[in-house]
Scaffold this active site. Structure first.
Site, PDB file in Angstrom:
ATOM      1  N   ARG A   1      67.589  17.667  98.629  1.00  0.00           N
ATOM      2  CA  ARG A   1      66.210  18.066  98.358  1.00  0.00           C
ATOM      3  C   ARG A   1      65.846  19.446  98.899  1.00  0.00           C
ATOM      4  O   ARG A   1      64.741  19.941  98.635  1.00  0.00           O
ATOM      5  CB  ARG A   1      65.237  17.019  98.919  1.00  0.00           C
ATOM      6  CG  ARG A   1      65.400  15.635  98.320  1.00  0.00           C
ATOM      7  CD  ARG A   1      64.188  14.766  98.580  1.00  0.00           C
ATOM      8  NE  ARG A   1      63.001  15.280  97.899  1.00  0.00           N
ATOM      9  CZ  ARG A   1      61.795  14.726  97.988  1.00  0.00           C
ATOM     10  NH1 ARG A   1      61.618  13.638  98.735  1.00  0.00           N
ATOM     11  NH2 ARG A   1      60.764  15.230  97.329  1.00  0.00           N
TER      12      ARG A   1
ATOM     13  N   CYS B 210      53.215   9.781  96.799  1.00  0.00           N
ATOM     14  CA  CYS B 210      54.405  10.636  96.756  1.00  0.00           C
ATOM     15  C   CYS B 210      54.349  11.616  95.589  1.00  0.00           C
ATOM     16  O   CYS B 210      54.879  12.720  95.689  1.00  0.00           O
ATOM     17  CB  CYS B 210      55.669   9.784  96.639  1.00  0.00           C
ATOM     18  SG  CYS B 210      56.142   8.959  98.188  1.00  0.00           S
TER      19      CYS B 210
ATOM     20  N   HIS C 123      58.666   7.479 105.458  1.00  0.00           N
ATOM     21  CA  HIS C 123      57.641   8.522 105.554  1.00  0.00           C
ATOM     22  C   HIS C 123      56.321   7.868 105.966  1.00  0.00           C
ATOM     23  O   HIS C 123      56.053   6.705 105.620  1.00  0.00           O
ATOM     24  CB  HIS C 123      57.422   9.213 104.204  1.00  0.00           C
ATOM     25  CG  HIS C 123      58.351  10.337 103.925  1.00  0.00           C
ATOM     26  ND1 HIS C 123      58.726  10.686 102.644  1.00  0.00           N
ATOM     27  CD2 HIS C 123      58.971  11.236 104.736  1.00  0.00           C
ATOM     28  CE1 HIS C 123      59.540  11.726 102.676  1.00  0.00           C
ATOM     29  NE2 HIS C 123      59.708  12.066 103.941  1.00  0.00           N
TER      30      HIS C 123
ATOM     31  N   ARG D 216      62.591  11.169 109.014  1.00  0.00           N
ATOM     32  CA  ARG D 216      62.714  12.453 108.331  1.00  0.00           C
ATOM     33  C   ARG D 216      62.204  13.601 109.220  1.00  0.00           C
ATOM     34  O   ARG D 216      62.977  14.367 109.762  1.00  0.00           O
ATOM     35  CB  ARG D 216      61.956  12.435 106.994  1.00  0.00           C
ATOM     36  CG  ARG D 216      62.494  11.400 105.991  1.00  0.00           C
ATOM     37  CD  ARG D 216      63.843  11.781 105.418  1.00  0.00           C
ATOM     38  NE  ARG D 216      64.288  10.849 104.392  1.00  0.00           N
ATOM     39  CZ  ARG D 216      63.997  10.942 103.099  1.00  0.00           C
ATOM     40  NH1 ARG D 216      63.236  11.935 102.661  1.00  0.00           N
ATOM     41  NH2 ARG D 216      64.448  10.055 102.238  1.00  0.00           N
TER      42      ARG D 216
ATOM     43  N   ASP E 290      64.115  14.760  92.491  1.00  0.00           N
ATOM     44  CA  ASP E 290      63.019  14.248  93.308  1.00  0.00           C
ATOM     45  C   ASP E 290      61.815  15.184  93.354  1.00  0.00           C
ATOM     46  O   ASP E 290      60.871  14.931  94.110  1.00  0.00           O
ATOM     47  CB  ASP E 290      63.500  13.974  94.731  1.00  0.00           C
ATOM     48  CG  ASP E 290      64.384  12.740  94.821  1.00  0.00           C
ATOM     49  OD1 ASP E 290      64.248  11.867  93.945  1.00  0.00           O
ATOM     50  OD2 ASP E 290      65.200  12.659  95.749  1.00  0.00           O
TER      51      ASP E 290
END
Length: 281
Positions: free
Chosen positions: A103, A274, A178, A149, A78
């Site tokens: 992550r 992103c 997000h 998150r 990612d």
């Protein structure tokens, strides 16, 4: 004979040169699921993902922007989603602290990149934040998402570090995990945004309506293809080509929409924004 006044076309917007940090998706794949978009049963076409990412990078370069590269690391699929790795304002770097174990090593990879390039005002966060995934910079505020998150405690931490007022916004739909999946800053000199109301709690919708009464309000159809995961330089708005309903409203406001196909990267839950971290200052 009666005549009617013809509506004047919108004045063209001014683009400003930007500096972006991107990471090529050499190791991109979907082997786990940490958001509703990710399905390990759906294979990723890696050559196509790379070609789509290169098209986005080349569009930025053609528009006169600077693109720096973060070296991808094996085992971190990612990393292509660089927006999550830090928030940079006035040359100050607030690092990320990821919510999911898969992550977490990305945070140090980003900080190492900044240290190697002479950034000195770097803050390693105590609380979970996923960079520009949940922080959006306007002229007056730092908008901050929470609910899936980033921790609400990261908002005070960001306000103290950057010295900018932080507006907390509650996300309630897991598809928009997000802030940058549900809201885009169109003009960071004039507090102009577009957003999808259905992604936010009733109170947060009221806050957005009060702070941004002239915002472009996106439909569910355009939000559902991550049409708000977009990047604006003040004139050009690079956004998923499938968000067709946003093109005319953007043009009506004097923006130039630029459709991008990042369909392979969407399998990881990300699109234009992103893949793009802005290096401000």
């Amino acid at each position: 004979m009666r005549t009617t006044a013809r509506e004047e076309p919108p004045l063209p917007r001014d683009a400003s040169p930007r500096r972006y940090l991107m990471c090529p998706p050499h190791h991109f794949r979907v082997t786990y699921s940490i958001n509703p978009w990710m399905d390990p049963a759906k294979p990723v076409d890696l050559p196509l993902a790379l070609a789509q990412w290169e098209d986005l990078r080349d569009r930025f370069l053609a528009l006169g922007h600077t693109v720096s590269l973060l070296d991808p690391r094996p085992g971190l699929p990612d990393m292509v989603f660089t927006a999550n790795g830090a928030t940079v304002i006035d040359g100050k770097v607030l690092g990320a602290r990821f919510a999911y174990e898969e992550r977490m090593p990305e945070a140090e990879a980003h900080l190492a990149w900044f240290r190697a390039r002479g950034y000195t005002e770097i803050h390693e966060p105590a609380h979970i934040n996923e960079g520009e995934g949940d922080f959006a910079v306007t002229a007056s505020w730092l908008l901050a998402g929470r609910g899936f998150r980033s921790s609400p405690l990261s908002h005070d931490e960001a306000q103290e570090f950057f010295g900018r007022p932080v507006i907390g916004l509650d996300l309630i739909d897991p598809r928009y995990y997000h802030l940058d999946t549900a809201l885009c800053v169109l003009d960071d000199t004039a507090d102009e945004i577009m957003y999808y109301p259905g992604a936010f709690s009733p109170g947060s919708r009221s806050v957005l309506a009060r702070l941004f009464p002239d915002a472009l309000v996106a439909s569910e159809e355009d939000a559902a293809v991550l049409g708000l995961n977009a990047v604006s330089d003040g004139r050009h708005v690079l956004l998923p080509a499938t968000a067709a309903g946003l093109f005319a409203p953007l043009r009506d406001r004097g923006f130039v929409p630029v459709g991008i196909d990042l369909g392979e990267l969407l399998k990881g839950g990300g699109s234009v924004k992103c893949c793009t971290q802005e290096l401000r200052g």
